[in-house]
Design a protein around this motif. Structure first.
Motif, PDB file in Angstrom:
ATOM      1  N   ARG A 148       0.689  -0.777  -0.035  1.00 35.19           N
ATOM      2  CA  ARG A 148       0.484   0.140   0.153  1.00 35.19           C
ATOM      3  C   ARG A 148       1.043   1.351  -0.435  1.00 35.19           C
ATOM      4  O   ARG A 148       2.045   1.342   0.681  1.00 35.19           O
ATOM      5  CB  ARG A 148      -0.980  -0.060   0.827  1.00 35.19           C
ATOM      6  CG  ARG A 148      -1.948   1.320   1.733  1.00 35.19           C
ATOM      7  CD  ARG A 148      -2.963   0.718   2.284  1.00 35.19           C
ATOM      8  NE  ARG A 148      -3.881   1.648   2.399  1.00 35.19           N
ATOM      9  CZ  ARG A 148      -4.712   1.313   1.118  1.00 35.19           C
ATOM     10  NH1 ARG A 148      -4.839   1.115   0.109  1.00 35.19           N
ATOM     11  NH2 ARG A 148      -5.819   3.133   1.423  1.00 35.19           N
ATOM     12  N   ILE A 149       0.508   2.093  -0.671  1.00 29.08           N
ATOM     13  CA  ILE A 149       0.866   3.445  -0.641  1.00 29.08           C
ATOM     14  C   ILE A 149       0.200   4.684  -0.192  1.00 29.08           C
ATOM     15  O   ILE A 149      -1.450   4.761  -1.328  1.00 29.08           O
ATOM     16  CB  ILE A 149       1.961   3.701  -2.491  1.00 29.08           C
ATOM     17  CG1 ILE A 149       2.690   2.511  -2.613  1.00 29.08           C
ATOM     18  CG2 ILE A 149       2.656   5.647  -2.308  1.00 29.08           C
ATOM     19  CD1 ILE A 149       3.597   2.419  -2.280  1.00 29.08           C
ATOM     20  N   VAL A 150       0.455   5.675   0.503  1.00 30.46           N
ATOM     21  CA  VAL A 150       0.004   7.046   0.912  1.00 30.46           C
ATOM     22  C   VAL A 150       0.726   7.947   0.370  1.00 30.46           C
ATOM     23  O   VAL A 150       2.235   8.389   0.571  1.00 30.46           O
ATOM     24  CB  VAL A 150      -0.556   6.992   1.912  1.00 30.46           C
ATOM     25  CG1 VAL A 150      -1.327   8.098   2.745  1.00 30.46           C
ATOM     26  CG2 VAL A 150      -1.071   6.036   3.394  1.00 30.46           C
ATOM     27  N   TYR A 151      -0.490   8.593  -0.572  1.00 23.80           N
ATOM     28  CA  TYR A 151       0.969   9.606  -1.456  1.00 23.80           C
ATOM     29  C   TYR A 151       0.177  11.077  -1.421  1.00 23.80           C
ATOM     30  O   TYR A 151      -0.954  11.366  -1.350  1.00 23.80           O
ATOM     31  CB  TYR A 151       0.466   9.675  -2.943  1.00 23.80           C
ATOM     32  CG  TYR A 151       1.613  10.259  -3.917  1.00 23.80           C
ATOM     33  CD1 TYR A 151       2.859  10.103  -3.911  1.00 23.80           C
ATOM     34  CD2 TYR A 151       0.768  11.070  -4.951  1.00 23.80           C
ATOM     35  CE1 TYR A 151       2.965  11.060  -4.641  1.00 23.80           C
ATOM     36  CE2 TYR A 151       1.848  11.935  -5.580  1.00 23.80           C
ATOM     37  CZ  TYR A 151       2.490  11.689  -5.508  1.00 23.80           C
ATOM     38  OH  TYR A 151       3.252  13.060  -6.176  1.00 23.80           O
ATOM     39  N   LEU A 152       1.185  12.435  -0.934  1.00 23.17           N
ATOM     40  CA  LEU A 152       0.800  13.281  -0.979  1.00 23.17           C
ATOM     41  C   LEU A 152       0.671  13.904  -1.857  1.00 23.17           C
ATOM     42  O   LEU A 152       1.882  14.185  -2.811  1.00 23.17           O
ATOM     43  CB  LEU A 152       1.501  13.895   0.171  1.00 23.17           C
ATOM     44  CG  LEU A 152       1.170  15.082   0.893  1.00 23.17           C
ATOM     45  CD1 LEU A 152       0.337  15.391   1.366  1.00 23.17           C
ATOM     46  CD2 LEU A 152       1.843  16.238   1.602  1.00 23.17           C
ATOM     47  N   SER A 153      -0.323  14.341  -2.529  1.00 24.72           N
ATOM     48  CA  SER A 153      -0.391  15.259  -4.102  1.00 24.72           C
ATOM     49  C   SER A 153      -0.624  16.423  -3.108  1.00 24.72           C
ATOM     50  O   SER A 153      -0.318  16.795  -2.702  1.00 24.72           O
ATOM     51  CB  SER A 153      -1.604  14.377  -4.557  1.00 24.72           C
ATOM     52  OG  SER A 153      -1.371  14.789  -6.160  1.00 24.72           O
ATOM     53  N   VAL A 154      -1.601  17.088  -4.085  1.00 26.33           N
ATOM     54  CA  VAL A 154      -1.893  17.881  -4.294  1.00 26.33           C
ATOM     55  C   VAL A 154      -3.633  18.343  -4.512  1.00 26.33           C
ATOM     56  O   VAL A 154      -3.867  17.628  -5.600  1.00 26.33           O
ATOM     57  CB  VAL A 154      -1.105  19.802  -4.542  1.00 26.33           C
ATOM     58  CG1 VAL A 154      -1.399  18.743  -6.878  1.00 26.33           C
ATOM     59  CG2 VAL A 154      -1.385  21.133  -4.327  1.00 26.33           C
ATOM     60  N   PHE A 155      -4.546  19.406  -4.069  1.00 21.93           N
ATOM     61  CA  PHE A 155      -5.559  19.737  -4.726  1.00 21.93           C
ATOM     62  C   PHE A 155      -5.788  19.961  -6.128  1.00 21.93           C
ATOM     63  O   PHE A 155      -4.556  20.699  -6.075  1.00 21.93           O
ATOM     64  CB  PHE A 155      -6.357  20.466  -3.783  1.00 21.93           C
ATOM     65  CG  PHE A 155      -7.263  21.178  -3.989  1.00 21.93           C
ATOM     66  CD1 PHE A 155      -8.275  20.250  -3.785  1.00 21.93           C
ATOM     67  CD2 PHE A 155      -8.041  22.911  -4.560  1.00 21.93           C
ATOM     68  CE1 PHE A 155     -10.297  20.599  -3.592  1.00 21.93           C
ATOM     69  CE2 PHE A 155      -9.064  23.008  -5.097  1.00 21.93           C
ATOM     70  CZ  PHE A 155     -10.237  22.439  -4.323  1.00 21.93           C
ATOM     71  N   GLU A 156      -6.992  19.434  -6.660  1.00 22.23           N
ATOM     72  CA  GLU A 156      -7.573  19.757  -8.235  1.00 22.23           C
ATOM     73  C   GLU A 156      -6.702  18.992  -9.153  1.00 22.23           C
ATOM     74  O   GLU A 156      -5.850  20.330  -9.753  1.00 22.23           O
ATOM     75  CB  GLU A 156      -7.558  20.728  -8.683  1.00 22.23           C
ATOM     76  CG  GLU A 156      -8.855  21.359  -7.850  1.00 22.23           C
ATOM     77  CD  GLU A 156      -9.593  21.849  -7.844  1.00 22.23           C
ATOM     78  OE1 GLU A 156      -9.240  23.226  -8.443  1.00 22.23           O
ATOM     79  OE2 GLU A 156     -10.799  22.677  -7.605  1.00 22.23           O
ATOM     80  N   ALA A 157      -4.860  18.234  -8.378  1.00 22.35           N
ATOM     81  CA  ALA A 157      -3.701  17.607  -9.826  1.00 22.35           C
ATOM     82  C   ALA A 157      -4.228  17.645 -10.937  1.00 22.35           C
ATOM     83  O   ALA A 157      -3.605  17.630 -11.854  1.00 22.35           O
ATOM     84  CB  ALA A 157      -3.082  17.251  -8.280  1.00 22.35           C
ATOM     85  N   ASP A 158      -5.066  17.343 -10.921  1.00 21.94           N
ATOM     86  CA  ASP A 158      -6.179  16.623 -12.044  1.00 21.94           C
ATOM     87  C   ASP A 158      -6.691  17.420 -12.716  1.00 21.94           C
ATOM     88  O   ASP A 158      -6.760  17.264 -14.082  1.00 21.94           O
ATOM     89  CB  ASP A 158      -6.761  15.258 -11.702  1.00 21.94           C
ATOM     90  CG  ASP A 158      -8.108  15.766 -10.898  1.00 21.94           C
ATOM     91  OD1 ASP A 158      -8.570  16.705 -10.065  1.00 21.94           O
ATOM     92  OD2 ASP A 158      -9.165  15.330 -11.496  1.00 21.94           O
ATOM     93  N   ARG A 159      -6.761  18.475 -12.376  1.00 18.31           N
ATOM     94  CA  ARG A 159      -7.519  19.848 -13.250  1.00 18.31           C
ATOM     95  C   ARG A 159      -6.818  21.231 -13.426  1.00 18.31           C
ATOM     96  O   ARG A 159      -6.588  21.507 -14.459  1.00 18.31           O
ATOM     97  CB  ARG A 159      -8.663  20.096 -11.968  1.00 18.31           C
ATOM     98  CG  ARG A 159      -9.889  19.316 -11.613  1.00 18.31           C
ATOM     99  CD  ARG A 159     -10.555  19.658 -10.792  1.00 18.31           C
ATOM    100  NE  ARG A 159     -11.971  20.062 -11.916  1.00 18.31           N
ATOM    101  CZ  ARG A 159     -12.829  21.213 -11.377  1.00 18.31           C
ATOM    102  NH1 ARG A 159     -11.809  21.807  -9.942  1.00 18.31           N
ATOM    103  NH2 ARG A 159     -13.446  21.692 -12.062  1.00 18.31           N
ATOM    104  N   ALA A 160      -5.015  20.919 -12.751  1.00 13.18           N
ATOM    105  CA  ALA A 160      -4.187  21.637 -13.506  1.00 13.18           C
ATOM    106  C   ALA A 160      -3.412  21.435 -13.125  1.00 13.18           C
ATOM    107  O   ALA A 160      -2.285  21.870 -12.847  1.00 13.18           O
ATOM    108  CB  ALA A 160      -4.065  22.911 -11.317  1.00 13.18           C
ATOM    109  N   VAL A 161      -3.240  20.772 -14.551  1.00 14.93           N
ATOM    110  CA  VAL A 161      -2.473  20.058 -15.096  1.00 14.93           C
ATOM    111  C   VAL A 161      -0.934  20.982 -15.804  1.00 14.93           C
ATOM    112  O   VAL A 161      -0.346  20.406 -16.730  1.00 14.93           O
ATOM    113  CB  VAL A 161      -2.643  18.923 -16.197  1.00 14.93           C
ATOM    114  CG1 VAL A 161      -2.875  17.831 -14.837  1.00 14.93           C
ATOM    115  CG2 VAL A 161      -3.657  19.186 -17.166  1.00 14.93           C
ATOM    116  N   ASN A 162      -1.577  22.129 -15.816  1.00 12.16           N
ATOM    117  CA  ASN A 162      -0.957  22.840 -16.573  1.00 12.16           C
ATOM    118  C   ASN A 162       0.357  23.609 -15.580  1.00 12.16           C
ATOM    119  O   ASN A 162       1.350  24.699 -15.858  1.00 12.16           O
ATOM    120  CB  ASN A 162      -1.617  24.661 -17.317  1.00 12.16           C
ATOM    121  CG  ASN A 162      -2.102  24.916 -16.544  1.00 12.16           C
ATOM    122  OD1 ASN A 162      -3.059  24.931 -14.993  1.00 12.16           O
ATOM    123  ND2 ASN A 162      -2.277  26.353 -16.072  1.00 12.16           N
ATOM    124  N   VAL A 163      -0.158  23.594 -14.557  1.00  6.99           N
ATOM    125  CA  VAL A 163       1.253  23.876 -13.529  1.00  6.99           C
ATOM    126  C   VAL A 163       2.042  22.588 -13.351  1.00  6.99           C
ATOM    127  O   VAL A 163       1.324  21.780 -12.814  1.00  6.99           O
ATOM    128  CB  VAL A 163       0.341  24.447 -11.985  1.00  6.99           C
ATOM    129  CG1 VAL A 163       1.571  24.314 -10.906  1.00  6.99           C
ATOM    130  CG2 VAL A 163      -0.920  25.475 -12.516  1.00  6.99           C
TER     131      VAL A 163
END
Length: 92
Positions: free
Chosen positions: A36-51
């Motif tokens: 199992r992986i617990v991954y620290l991503s970021v809010f709206e990673a799937d929507r702000a892919v231009n960042v």
């Protein structure tokens, strides 16, 4: 390093090779038998892919799926500790 590890919390440094670091870590974890992986991503990673930083986070999220890990993806919006970096600007 992953001997007897069943769950890994993955927090990557924000660097130019952040995605490479994530992929290397995921491959080593898979080879070591991490379940199992617990991954620290970021809010709206799937929507702000231009960042770029967000695109990296979303790419790592997709790799978790492709590598068939059991995963929890955390997408925090903001850490108040970030304010300490701009304290002087805020205070002025």
């Amino acid at each position: 390093a992953f001997k007897d590890v069943t769950t890994l919390f993955l927090l990557n440094a924000v660097t130019g090779d952040e995605f490479a670091q994530a992929i290397i870590t995921l491959n080593v974890a898979r080879e070591a038998g991490v379940d199992r992986i617990v991954y620290l991503s970021v809010f709206e990673a799937d929507r702000a892919v231009n960042v770029p930083h967000f695109a990296v986070k979303f790419g790592a999220e997709r790799m978790l799926v492709q590598m068939d890990f059991s995963a929890t993806i955390l997408r925090p919006t903001y850490f108040i500790d970030n304010e300490s970096m701009v304290k002087d600007v805020i205070m002025e």
